[in-house]
Scaffold this motif. Structure first.
Motif: not given
Length: 149
Positions: A91-93, A82-85, A107-115, A132-137
């Motif tokens: 953006k990262t997900c 994710f750091k490389i990307a 902290v390396e993510l733009t988006y995160l889907k959990t569950g 949940k689909f979350i915008e991390v920031q």
């Protein structure tokens, strides 16, 4: 870390063209999973940094996001990818069946889907989903982007 396939996807991250890496070795193993072939960590092909960078270079300027379907069980390797990307302007997900992930990765993510997948609740396109689909920031839940009007 092994991957089963690499695809360009349009629906998993709304508003983004994503390079999607499906990673093998998922330990969540949700009942009714549509991707149970991803459970065995020995399936697929080793994702080397060389292969990873070549894919990102190939699609830089076309794709806008790098998406991993799983891989959080390879914390250091995934965090590095994710750091490389991000350094290349993507953006990262992460899509995970877990409900929480380590801060080091988050902290390396733009988006995160959990569950985990729960058939009776449905996926992100269901109003009653547990996912949940979350915008991390901002920590904003963006599930409404998956619902049809």
């Amino acid at each position: 870390m092994n991957y089963s396939e690499i695809e360009i996807v349009l629906q998993e991250v709304p508003g983004e063209i994503s390079i999607c890496f499906s990673i093998t070795g998922c330990g969540v193993q949700c009942k009714g999973c549509h991707s149970s072939f991803l459970w065995n960590k020995h399936n697929g092909t080793k994702l080397t940094e060389e292969v990873y960078k070549s894919i990102l270079t190939k699609y830089n300027g076309f794709a806008s996001c790098v998406l991993f379907m799983g891989g959080e069980w390879c914390l250091n390797e995934l965090t590095n990818y994710f750091k490389i990307a991000k350094n290349l302007g993507f953006k990262t997900c992460l899509y995970t069946g877990e409900t929480e992930i380590p801060k080091k990765l988050k902290v390396e993510l733009t988006y995160l889907k959990t569950g985990p997948w729960v058939e009776s609740l449905g996926g992100l396109n269901s109003k009653k989903t547990n996912q949940k689909f979350i915008e991390v920031q901002t920590n904003q839940i963006l599930n409404h982007l998956f619902l049809k009007n």
